[in-house]
Design an enzyme around this catalytic site. Structure first.
Site, PDB file in Angstrom:
ATOM      1  CG  ASN A  53      42.812  49.316  87.420  1.00 55.42           C
ATOM      2  OD1 ASN A  53      43.148  50.058  88.329  1.00 55.42           O
ATOM      3  ND2 ASN A  53      42.619  49.745  86.196  1.00 55.42           N
ATOM      4  CB  ALA A  59      38.227  50.201  88.200  1.00 50.88           C
ATOM      5  CD  GLN A  60      41.631  42.585  86.384  1.00 52.87           C
ATOM      6  OE1 GLN A  60      41.444  42.233  87.539  1.00 52.87           O
ATOM      7  NE2 GLN A  60      42.430  41.935  85.557  1.00 52.87           N
ATOM      8  CB  SER A  61      37.487  46.967  82.168  1.00 55.66           C
ATOM      9  OG  SER A  61      38.606  47.643  81.642  1.00 55.66           O
ATOM     10  CB  VAL A  62      41.585  44.350  80.081  1.00 61.38           C
ATOM     11  CG1 VAL A  62      42.383  43.353  79.259  1.00 61.38           C
ATOM     12  CG2 VAL A  62      40.923  45.395  79.201  1.00 61.38           C
ATOM     13  CG  HIS A  66      46.822  45.808  81.713  1.00 62.32           C
ATOM     14  ND1 HIS A  66      45.719  44.991  81.874  1.00 62.32           N
ATOM     15  CD2 HIS A  66      46.366  47.077  81.798  1.00 62.32           C
ATOM     16  CE1 HIS A  66      44.644  45.737  82.044  1.00 62.32           C
ATOM     17  NE2 HIS A  66      44.999  47.016  82.011  1.00 62.32           N
ATOM     18  CG  HIS A  68      46.962  51.311  83.623  1.00 62.69           C
ATOM     19  ND1 HIS A  68      46.150  51.715  82.589  1.00 62.69           N
ATOM     20  CD2 HIS A  68      46.395  50.200  84.141  1.00 62.69           C
ATOM     21  CE1 HIS A  68      45.129  50.885  82.488  1.00 62.69           C
ATOM     22  NE2 HIS A  68      45.251  49.965  83.420  1.00 62.69           N
TER      23      HIS A  68
END
Length: 80
Positions: A53, A59-62, A66, A68
């Site tokens: 993301n 929708a990147q929240s961190v 990384h 998935h």
């Protein structure tokens, strides 16, 4: 939600894939190869999805890059 959802997180901080630099290419390649290894370890031989993301609309929240690794069932399209 898929039965398998694992994360591959590099030690070195890159906040977003869109902010990666040319000298990050070795790390980026290593991330994908490590994600493949995780998929094999999780017995995802029939297939899996890799997701990164990027940014608010992605929708990147961190904000630490990384990957998935998602699988264990038939994925559908579009994803979201």
């Amino acid at each position: 939600m898929a039965p398998v959802h694992a994360l591959v997180i590099p030690r070195r901080l890159i906040s977003q894939v869109s902010k990666a630099k040319e000298d990050d290419k070795e790390l980026l390649g290593h991330l994908i190869l490590t994600a493949n290894k995780v998929a094999k370890e999780k017995d995802l031989g029939k297939g899996y999805r890799l997701v990164i993301n990027d940014g608010v609309q992605g929708a990147q929240s961190v904000y630490h890059l990384h990957v998935h690794v998602i699988g264990g069932r038939q994925m559908t399209w579009p994803p979201g």
